[in-house]
Enzyme design. Structure first.
Site, PDB file in Angstrom:
ATOM      1  N   GLN A 317       0.836  -1.200   0.000  1.00  0.00           N
ATOM      2  CA  GLN A 317       0.000   0.000   0.000  1.00  0.00           C
ATOM      3  C   GLN A 317       0.870   1.249   0.000  1.00  0.00           C
ATOM      4  O   GLN A 317       0.537   2.249  -0.643  1.00  0.00           O
ATOM      5  CB  GLN A 317      -0.926   0.001   1.213  1.00  0.00           C
ATOM      6  N   GLU A 318       1.992   1.195   0.686  1.00  0.00           N
ATOM      7  CA  GLU A 318       2.863   2.364   0.781  1.00  0.00           C
ATOM      8  C   GLU A 318       3.664   2.613  -0.502  1.00  0.00           C
ATOM      9  O   GLU A 318       3.752   3.743  -0.967  1.00  0.00           O
ATOM     10  CB  GLU A 318       3.831   2.205   1.962  1.00  0.00           C
ATOM     11  N   SER A 319       4.247   1.561  -1.064  1.00  0.00           N
ATOM     12  CA  SER A 319       5.225   1.790  -2.147  1.00  0.00           C
ATOM     13  C   SER A 319       5.105   0.819  -3.311  1.00  0.00           C
ATOM     14  O   SER A 319       5.902   0.905  -4.247  1.00  0.00           O
ATOM     15  CB  SER A 319       6.642   1.658  -1.573  1.00  0.00           C
ATOM     16  N   TYR A 444      -7.104   3.689   2.889  1.00  0.00           N
ATOM     17  CA  TYR A 444      -5.797   3.097   3.177  1.00  0.00           C
ATOM     18  C   TYR A 444      -5.952   1.792   3.962  1.00  0.00           C
ATOM     19  O   TYR A 444      -5.430   0.739   3.569  1.00  0.00           O
ATOM     20  CB  TYR A 444      -4.991   4.127   3.959  1.00  0.00           C
TER      21      TYR A 444
END
Length: 489
Positions: A317-319, A444
């Site tokens: 999800q972040e990168s 998120y």
């Protein structure tokens, strides 16, 4: 004399018959008497309820916190209602569940069974869930929108599931229709074959497709087939009606108090949060990129007591598992750490994947530990993930808003409703930390949960691979797994 005796017997035969019946019942051995509630009494005496089911995402599976699945949770509540424990035997096909119930090998069957009153030796509860047969097909084929489109397809379904009945009813209108049936596979197996190309299409239930479609982004929704059926629990007909009646009363209560609706919504109410391209890319990345970083996620998980798949979902999800990812605001690395967070966690090089994953995992653990003790799992984890995205201060603001609105600040469901209000001046003007893009942490957390579900499913499927294939022919030939239902021309 004989004539008067005969006349007397004739006039009073009903009384003598009742007397004889009474004497027979009095002399009949007590242990042979069968009371209508005998099975229910037996279950309570032995203190457990015996249930046959299937190992599928919609019925029963081993989840992160232990056994899970819609039917598992519902039947566990029923066992609690009876005051007994639950003995769940999941290693069965549809037909094996029905056969086992019919012969009395279990107290009940809970396996996405279609309500079929004509089933010999089996009785059913009231309807629990609507089962809508649905045609699905391989993405890339011409759209499958109507019945006539089925004639050009290699089509399959599960024997005994009720979807086969829908096809048989259709065959009365379309005699040239033919399809394949199997009793050895499950819904996920059919969808995998459709995606891989060995089948063009399948008939499954709509709720099963909703739950599985993220795992098979190459499978497209077609059209509903026939009228909806009803899912029910099955009981041995020979054991009387008491257990069935107790189950019906329990299900009626669950429906009246809203618990059944909430359970249905939790398992089947959501659809794809990730659009098709994103889901397809994620699954491809799990095969091509994740193996390079899985050992690092596992190591960080051991140190922080998280499930490594949750950390991997967070990292994606972040990168998208890009160790050199950089945002316009200066957040960098696979776990997208800010410079202050990296300094706090002792991360010297944010672009080093090992340091980033370790630092991100420890930071998430620290957020969880800083939350009030009144927040229980799994709400505690979802709030910590939201704080990872929006900051702990804004999360506290959202908790206060949730409380002002009459909600529970310790429940993620209520805080999730409050977070987007941080974008509205009438609300953020009353908070300590002010404006925040509060809708983002909601999406998120939702995405991380879905990524985690996919990873957990893939991991569980790999662990079950040998077990599943042990029940199939050694050569893996699909011809041995399917029977052809010919046209009726």
């Amino acid at each position: 004399m004989h004539r008067s005796l005969a006349l007397h017997l004739y006039r009073h035969w009903r009384g003598y018959l009742l007397l004889c019946c009474g004497l027979l019942l009095a002399l009949w051995p007590a242990h042979q008497a069968w009371r209508p509630d005998a099975q229910l009494a037996t279950i309570r005496e032995r203190a457990f309820l015996s249930v046959l089911t299937r190992n599928t995402p919609t019925t029963f599976y081993q989840g992160r916190h232990g056994p899970a699945g819609f039917e598992y949770e519902l039947v566990r509540r029923f066992a609690d209602h009876l005051g007994v424990s639950l003995d769940m035997d999941p290693d069965h096909s549809l037909q094996e569940v029905l056969d086992g119930v019919r012969t009395g090998d279990a107290d009940l069957g809970a396996a996405a069974l279609p309500l079929a009153p004509a089933q010999e030796g089996v009785i059913f509860t009231r309807p629990i869930l609507t089962l809508q047969p649905l045609v699905v097909y391989r993405r890339g084929l011409p759209p499958v929108r109507e019945i006539d489109d089925l004639q050009r397809l290699s089509l399959a379904t599960l024997r005994g599931s009720g979807t086969a009945l829908a096809l048989r009813e259709l065959q009365a209108e379309l005699p040239e229709l033919s399809w394949l049936e199997t009793g050895d596979l499950e819904v996920a197996d059919l969808l995998q074959r459709v995606e891989a190309g060995s089948l063009d299409a399948a008939v499954v239930y709509a709720h099963q497709f909703r739950l599985n479609r993220l795992f098979f982004p190459g499978v497209e929704r077609g059209f509903p087939l026939g009228e909806p059926l009803s899912m029910a629990w099955a009981f041995p007909a020979a054991n009387g009606l008491a257990l069935q009646q107790a189950a019906n009363a329990f299900l009626a209560t669950q429906q009246d108090n809203g618990e059944l609706e909430a359970l249905v919504a939790r398992y089947f109410g959501h659809d794809d949060y990730l659009e098709y391209v994103g889901a397809r890319r994620f699954i491809r990345q799990t095969r091509e990129v994740l193996p390079d970083y899985a050992p690092l996620f596992r190591a960080a998980a051991r140190e922080t007591s998280f499930d490594w798949k949750l950390l991997a979902a967070l990292g994606y999800q972040e990168s998208h598992w890009d160790p050199r990812a950089t945002s316009p605001t200066g957040v960098r690395g696979l776990m997208m750490l800010t410079l202050p967070t990296a300094d706090e966690m002792g991360v010297a090089d944010r672009l080093d994947p090992a340091q980033s994953i370790d630092g991100g995992a420890r930071y998430l653990r620290g957020l969880m530990e800083r939350l009030p003790e009144s927040i229980e799992e799994p709400d505690r984890l979802w709030m910590a993930l939201a704080a990872y995205n929006v900051g702990l201060g804004h999360l506290y603001d959202a908790r206060r808003i949730a409380e002002q609105r009459g909600g529970d600040p310790d429940r993620w469901a209520d805080v999730r409703e409050a977070l987007p209000l941080l974008q509205k001046r009438e609300w953020y003007s009353q908070t300590r930390y002010g404006y925040a893009r509060g809708g983002e942490p909601v999406i998120y957390v939702r995405n991380i949960r879905r990524y985690y579900e996919i990873l957990d499913y893939v991991d569980r499927s790999q662990r079950q691979f040998f077990q599943l294939n042990a029940r199939r022919p050694d050569n893996g030939d699909d011809d041995l797994l399917f029977d052809t239902v010919p046209p009726v021309l």
